[in-house]
Design an enzyme around this catalytic site. Structure first.
Site, PDB file in Angstrom:
ATOM      1  N   SER A 687       0.803  -1.226   0.000  1.00 18.75           N
ATOM      2  CA  SER A 687       0.000   0.000   0.000  1.00 18.75           C
ATOM      3  C   SER A 687       0.834   1.273   0.000  1.00 18.75           C
ATOM      4  CB  SER A 687      -0.927   0.009   1.217  1.00 18.75           C
ATOM      5  OG  SER A 687      -0.189   0.004   2.418  1.00 18.75           O
ATOM      6  N   LYS A 730      -6.662   3.544   8.426  1.00 20.81           N
ATOM      7  CA  LYS A 730      -5.719   4.504   7.836  1.00 20.81           C
ATOM      8  C   LYS A 730      -6.286   5.925   7.842  1.00 20.81           C
ATOM      9  CE  LYS A 730      -3.507   1.082   4.828  1.00 20.81           C
ATOM     10  NZ  LYS A 730      -3.283   0.622   3.443  1.00 20.81           N
TER      11      LYS A 730
END
Length: 783
Positions: A687, A730
């Protein structure tokens, strides 16, 4: 007359003492001892045999020997590969004086002969000392005879006569007794060095007294063992006769305890296959003696069958309103999870025979996975049992051990069913992602049968070895991540993700659950533990860094204990609210600095978002150019996937340099060094691909990335941005760090609905599909 002095080869002995007139077999193997034996054989065939002070010495010298030894005459020598076997007979005692330095191959010692001990004659003119010596002699011989009879009641007299009674000299008789007894070297030396007959008799009397006591204890032990064996044999014969008589009379032959066990088994209403096995085991138990080794094993097995709930079950409370109320009382938020639980309860209400789903709660520590299982049990009115699977390596811990093993017991699943007492409890298998495997088996493979509704109707525990129905059990598993769960096992479970909490959710949980619980545990009144909103927010930001609320509860508990001490120490009422300024005195220095305090971004630095087991975090990626170098240097404890993402990002910028407005020559002439701070912490995953590409673009163009921008997404070699996991965690981390704009893959748009309303309102989430979209947001002047 006794010679004044003699010099003879000397044979040091380990753990052996040779007595005068006693024949002794000796094994000789040391080089110097063999040399002394050879020298004596060539001469008068006489040696000095003396015991060593320390038997572990292989090459003793004069000072390592006992001061008194025995002159022996060599009767026979048998040579062999490892040395020699020697038969010697003692002739007299000597006291060692000094070694002969002229002989070096073996010990040659000078010794002073000691006078032989002579028994004084008995008669009318004997003194009191002589009479005492003769009395001691008779007592010693009497005790020796008793010891012989204790050792062998039938042949004791004959053994005594052969070993001792046939010797005419009383002094030699005492030496023979010392030679036969199991004595230490120091004790034998005490006998050998006795100065007169009276001292010798007293030492032997002490030895015989001890040996007689030992022989008596041995006789008692042997008699007890014989009596126990005879009693068992007698009991067995009587039981056989009793059974035969009762069988002939048509009467029951059950003992009271077996009859009680039979009654319990009858009340259990066992299934037919189980009843057949129980009948067979009961017949086997009835034929065994209660002292037999297998009796308790068989009885424990039958007791387990009697205690298992073959038909007992609790009635489910499937009132959805009640269930909703219980879940809301115990947990804040988690609306998606609660909805799924209520859906399952609704299906069970409409179809009670439907197979209950196997739920797997996945989320960071402290978000309420285990307590959620307890709430489901309370809402449904079921019994609850929890099994911790973390670190479990042995398959037998789940399936049980076979009864052939000593200390065998049923597996944890069956033990939990027995504790619950019903066939339909809720079993929570905690930390299923931390199962291990080794040579003892794979517990995950055993769980595949246990958690499969199509197979667990006839689950067979290795200890029980009978079919037991687990289909009514509602299994709930928990895990921090899905990575450690085998795919076949994961297919049998329905995964429900429990995301981390936002700061506002943590504050609400603290107000509703944590502070009242700590106030109750510390005994404070409500007005004595008042924490302001600002103080609570500061505690969350500066003293905890987690997705759940476990550490937050510990921090609140510390504050409550400090406040309790203030209440006890102070004479005035303590009711002032706790403010942020008070926290340093109560909790010490802050553990975490706010993420907003990160220094202003420089060219080559981009803020990425990472997911960890403790929740989300902001991860800064730093890139710099290395002139006259073509390599890609990666530091910061990066995993293999993250390293590949960095190389793919550079390769794409290189291949699309003109399209992206980059100087291809600058890329070709310079290498890059990418570093991710917190180098001691391992990092991996795809990511960070768009973050690394943005940091490299910033380094190549020498323009900084805006401070308020964070991003996440996997980058392909062709420049596409692919979806990633952990979006909620996140974005919560970005919100906590003060970011205002977040770049997210467009395919993750569905995950945005899980965000709290306050976070969605504060964050500008930008959806992208290609790296060009990312760079257009990060560097709008180049769009």
């Amino acid at each position: 007359m006794v010679e004044s002095r003699l010099t003879l080869p000397t044979l040091p002995l380990k753990n052996v003492v040779v007595f005068p007139q006693i024949v002794q077999h000796l094994a000789v193997g040391r080089r110097r001892s063999l040399a002394a034996l050879a020298a004596a054989a060539e001469g008068k065939r006489e040696l000095i045999a003396v015991a060593q002070l320390d038997a572990s010495l292989e090459d003793p010298v004069f000072s390592d020997l006992h001061p008194v030894g025995t002159v022996v005459e060599i009767k026979r020598i048998e040579q062999h590969d490892k040395g020699a076997q020697v038969i010697v007979q003692g002739t007299g005692r000597v006291r060692l004086i000094e070694p002969d330095p002229s002989v070096t191959d073996y010990l040659m010692l000078s010794a002073e002969p000691l006078p032989d001990l002579v028994m004084p004659a008995a008669g009318p003119d004997e003194t009191g000392e002589t009479a005492a010596v003769h009395a001691l002699l008779r007592e010693n011989l009497r005790r020796a005879q008793q010891i012989a009879r204790l050792m062998d009641s039938e042949n004791g007299a004959q053994i005594y006569q052969q070993l001792i009674g046939g010797i005419s000299d009383p002094v030699v008789q005492m030496y023979r007794i010392a030679n036969l007894a199991d004595l230490s070297v120091s004790r034998q030396q005490e006998v050998l060095a006795a100065e007169d007959v009276a001292a010798l008799m007293r030492v032997i009397l002490d030895i015989l007294t001890h040996e007689q006591q030992v022989a008596e204890v041995r006789r008692q032990i042997a008699e007890q063992a014989r009596e126990d064996m005879e009693a068992q044999q007698r009991e067995h014969v009587l039981r056989q006769q009793k059974r035969a008589i009762e069988h002939a009379l048509g009467e029951s032959d059950e003992d009271e305890d077996i009859a009680e066990l039979k009654a319990e088994l009858k009340d259990a209403n066992l299934p037919e296959p189980v009843q057949k096995e129980v009948d067979r085991e009961l017949n086997r138990l009835g034929r065994m003696s209660s002292n037999a080794a297998d009796y308790q094993v068989s009885r424990a097995y039958l007791e387990l069958i009697a205690e298992l709930p073959w038909h007992e079950r609790t009635e489910d409370q499937l009132d959805l309103r009640h269930a909703q109320q219980v879940l809301d009382e115990d947990h804040y938020g988690l609306e998606d999870v609660k909805e799924r639980i209520l859906d399952a309860l609704a299906v069970m209400q409409l179809n009670p025979e439907a197979k209950a789903p196997i739920l797997c709660f996945v989320g960071p520590p402290g978000v309420g996975k285990t307590s959620l299982g307890q709430s489901i049990a309370r809402a449904m009115g079921r019994k609850f049992e929890r099994l911790s699977l973390g670190g479990l390596h042995d398959e037998a811990e789940l399936r049980g051990h076979r009864r052939t093993y000593i200390g065998a017991m049923p597996g944890r699943i069956l033990q939990a069913i027995r504790r619950a007492g019903v066939t339909n409890p809720i079993l929570m298998l905690d930390e299923i992602d931390k199962l291990g495997r080794d040579f003892r088996g794979d517990p995950a493979a055993a769980l595949m049968e246990i958690l499969d509704p199509a197979q667990n109707q006839e689950f067979r525990d290795n200890y029980l070895n009978l079919p037991f129905d687990l289909s009514r059990v509602l299994f709930i598993t928990t895990a921090n991540t899905l990575e450690g769960i085998p795919r076949p096992l994961l297919d049998r479970m329905e995964v429900l993700e429990l995301s981390g909490y936002s700061d506002l959710e943590k504050q609400a949980i603290a107000r509703q659950y944590l502070i009242p619980r700590q106030q109750q545990q510390t005994g404070l009144r409500v007005d004595q533990l008042v924490i302001s909103d600002a103080a609570l927010h500061h505690m969350i930001r500066a003293f905890t860094r987690e997705a759940g609320v476990r550490e937050l509860e510990r921090v609140i508990g510390r504050v409550a204990r400090k406040r309790a001490r203030q209440v006890v120490d102070s004479t005035a009422p303590v009711t002032a609210p706790i403010e942020p300024a008070d926290l340093s005195a109560l909790l010490g220095p802050e553990k975490f600095k706010p993420d907003q305090e990160h220094p202003p971004a420089k060219p080559g630095v981009a803020a990425g978002l990472a997911w960890t087991e403790a929740g989300g975090d902001v991860l800064y990626v730093e890139a710099t150019l290395t002139p006259k170098d073509e390599k890609v240097t990666l530091t910061g404890h990066l995993g293999q996937v993250m390293q590949e993402s960095a190389r793919a990002a550079r390769s794409h910028l290189w291949s699309a340099a003109e399209h992206l407005g980059l100087d291809r020559g600058k890329i070709e002439e310079n290498g890059v060094h990418i570093h991710v701070p917190a180098g001691a912490v391992p990092k991996d995953g795809p990511s960070a691909g768009v973050t690394m590409a943005t940091a490299l673009y910033s380094a190549y163009t020498n323009r900084p990335v805006p401070d308020d921008l964070a991003m996440t997404g996997e980058l392909t070699l062709s420049g596409l941005v692919l979806p990633v996991g952990g979006i909620k965690e996140k974005l919560l981390a970005a919100h906590r760090a003060g970011k205002r704009r977040v770049i997210v893959p467009a395919d993750n748009e569905s995950d945005l609905g899980k965000l709290p309303e306050t976070v969605r309102r504060d964050l500008n989430v930008i959806l992208v599909r290609t790296i060009e979209d990312v760079l257009a947001v990060a560097f709008p002047a180049d769009a």
